[in-house]
Design a protein around this motif. Structure first.
Motif, PDB file in Angstrom:
ATOM      1  N   GLU A  72      27.286   8.599   8.572  1.00  0.00           N
ATOM      2  CA  GLU A  72      28.043   7.413   8.998  1.00  0.00           C
ATOM      3  C   GLU A  72      27.134   6.573   9.872  1.00  0.00           C
ATOM      4  N   PRO A  73      26.175   5.852   9.245  1.00  0.00           N
ATOM      5  CA  PRO A  73      25.207   5.120  10.059  1.00  0.00           C
ATOM      6  C   PRO A  73      25.876   4.050  10.921  1.00  0.00           C
ATOM      7  N   SER A  74      25.585   4.071  12.224  1.00  0.00           N
ATOM      8  CA  SER A  74      26.265   3.144  13.136  1.00  0.00           C
ATOM      9  C   SER A  74      25.879   1.697  12.839  1.00  0.00           C
ATOM     10  N   ASP A  75      24.694   1.481  12.248  1.00  0.00           N
ATOM     11  CA  ASP A  75      24.273   0.115  11.921  1.00  0.00           C
ATOM     12  C   ASP A  75      24.659  -0.288  10.495  1.00  0.00           C
ATOM     13  N   GLY A  76      25.327   0.601   9.785  1.00  0.00           N
ATOM     14  CA  GLY A  76      25.761   0.294   8.420  1.00  0.00           C
ATOM     15  C   GLY A  76      24.640   0.322   7.393  1.00  0.00           C
ATOM     16  N   VAL A  77      23.427   0.653   7.822  1.00  0.00           N
ATOM     17  CA  VAL A  77      22.272   0.659   6.906  1.00  0.00           C
ATOM     18  C   VAL A  77      21.998   2.097   6.473  1.00  0.00           C
ATOM     19  N   PRO A  78      21.992   2.370   5.145  1.00  0.00           N
ATOM     20  CA  PRO A  78      21.704   3.742   4.720  1.00  0.00           C
ATOM     21  C   PRO A  78      20.320   4.182   5.187  1.00  0.00           C
ATOM     22  N   HIS A  79      20.265   5.303   5.842  1.00  0.00           N
ATOM     23  CA  HIS A  79      18.950   5.779   6.289  1.00  0.00           C
ATOM     24  C   HIS A  79      18.936   7.297   6.419  1.00  0.00           C
ATOM     25  N   GLY A  80      17.715   7.817   6.363  1.00  0.00           N
ATOM     26  CA  GLY A  80      17.511   9.250   6.501  1.00  0.00           C
ATOM     27  C   GLY A  80      17.240   9.618   7.948  1.00  0.00           C
ATOM     28  N   HIS A  81      17.301  10.904   8.224  1.00  0.00           N
ATOM     29  CA  HIS A  81      17.043  11.384   9.586  1.00  0.00           C
ATOM     30  C   HIS A  81      16.288  12.713   9.506  1.00  0.00           C
ATOM     31  N   ILE A  82      15.256  12.830  10.318  1.00  0.00           N
ATOM     32  CA  ILE A  82      14.521  14.102  10.402  1.00  0.00           C
ATOM     33  C   ILE A  82      15.222  14.952  11.459  1.00  0.00           C
ATOM     34  N   THR A  83      15.881  16.004  11.017  1.00  0.00           N
ATOM     35  CA  THR A  83      16.595  16.877  11.960  1.00  0.00           C
ATOM     36  C   THR A  83      15.617  17.738  12.738  1.00  0.00           C
ATOM     37  N   SER A  84      14.625  18.301  12.056  1.00  0.00           N
ATOM     38  CA  SER A  84      13.698  19.216  12.733  1.00  0.00           C
ATOM     39  C   SER A  84      12.423  19.383  11.904  1.00  0.00           C
ATOM     40  N   LEU A  85      11.320  19.501  12.632  1.00  0.00           N
ATOM     41  CA  LEU A  85      10.010  19.717  12.007  1.00  0.00           C
ATOM     42  C   LEU A  85       9.248  20.686  12.881  1.00  0.00           C
ATOM     43  N   SER A  86       8.656  21.697  12.297  1.00  0.00           N
ATOM     44  CA  SER A  86       7.707  22.495  13.089  1.00  0.00           C
ATOM     45  C   SER A  86       6.755  23.260  12.188  1.00  0.00           C
ATOM     46  N   VAL A  87       5.625  23.603  12.788  1.00  0.00           N
ATOM     47  CA  VAL A  87       4.569  24.358  12.100  1.00  0.00           C
ATOM     48  C   VAL A  87       4.160  25.497  13.042  1.00  0.00           C
ATOM     49  N   MET A  88       3.967  26.675  12.487  1.00  0.00           N
ATOM     50  CA  MET A  88       3.566  27.815  13.316  1.00  0.00           C
ATOM     51  C   MET A  88       2.212  27.547  13.979  1.00  0.00           C
ATOM     52  N   ARG A  89       2.077  28.024  15.236  1.00  0.00           N
ATOM     53  CA  ARG A  89       0.844  27.798  16.012  1.00  0.00           C
ATOM     54  C   ARG A  89      -0.409  28.157  15.232  1.00  0.00           C
ATOM     55  N   THR A  90      -0.319  29.285  14.495  1.00  0.00           N
ATOM     56  CA  THR A  90      -1.471  29.787  13.736  1.00  0.00           C
ATOM     57  C   THR A  90      -1.921  28.816  12.643  1.00  0.00           C
ATOM     58  N   HIS A  91      -1.057  27.874  12.286  1.00  0.00           N
ATOM     59  CA  HIS A  91      -1.351  26.991  11.153  1.00  0.00           C
ATOM     60  C   HIS A  91      -1.342  25.506  11.543  1.00  0.00           C
TER      61      HIS A  91
END
Ligand code: ACO
Length: 164
Positions: A72-91
């Protein structure tokens, strides 16, 4: 390293990676909700240098991006959202986060997203450098005390029109 779409069998391993790398954690069903609702938007990085000995060996997930469409975009514009991103320390510093984040063509092509948004801690220098300098996100504003521990977040956005 293999970058592929998140499958539901990956979820316990992705959840473990998330818990290891970030204080923002989610119930299993929230990962499942992403995977079932927007199956083209979330990806994992799998270390394939150590082959599975049996079909029951779990994949070695070393990074993920969990993404969705804003319902339900508050600006009425369809858009995606990055909920979470991570990479293990070793990599880290191998370009995995950049590769995971560049898989967002489906947001525009499949779901008609005009832009992608995310939140990041104001102190998170590594992620800020990735988003702003490498990927071209712009800071859209600051949200005070966005995180549970009281830290502020930058709201960031990147226009997706050029991907079409
Ligand atoms: N310091 C400065 N710049 C960095 C750093 C760092 N430690 N790490 C990455 N960058 C920038 C650099 O510009 C880098 O390019 P370069 O290596 O050519 O200099 C560019 O980002 C791409 O780096 P990658 O190798 O793709 O990034 P990596 O795979 O190491 O993952 C990440 C970066 C995801 C921020 C990792 O450090 C991590 O998992 N951190 C902990 C979890 C986290 O903070 N996640 C983001 C939270 S915000 C959210 O989830 C929406």
């Amino acid at each position: 390293m293999d970058i592929r779409v998140l499958q539901s069998s990956d979820i316990p391993h992705v959840q473990q990676t998330n818990i290891t790398n970030l204080p923002e954690n989610y119930f299993c069903k929230y990962y499942m909700y992403h995977a079932m609702s927007w199956p083209q938007l979330s990806y994992v990085a799998v270390d394939v240098s150590r082959p599975q000995k049996t079909p029951y060996d779990p994949p070695k997930i070393v990074g993920y991006v969990l993404a969705k469409m804003e319902e339900e975009p508050s600006d009425g514009v369809p858009h995606g959202h990055i909920t979470s991103l991570s990479v293990m320390r070793t990599h880290r510093r191998l370009g995995l986060a950049e590769k995971l984040m560049r898989q967002k063509r489906a947001m525009a092509e499949t779901y008609g997203a005009k832009y992608v948004s995310l939140h990041v801690r104001v102190s998170n220098k590594a992620a800020l450098a990735l988003y702003r300098d490498t990927l071209g996100f712009k800071v859209d504003g600051t949200e005070a005390k966005y995180y549970a521990d009281g830290e502020d977040a930058y709201g960031m956005k990147m226009v997706l029109d050029h991907l079409k």
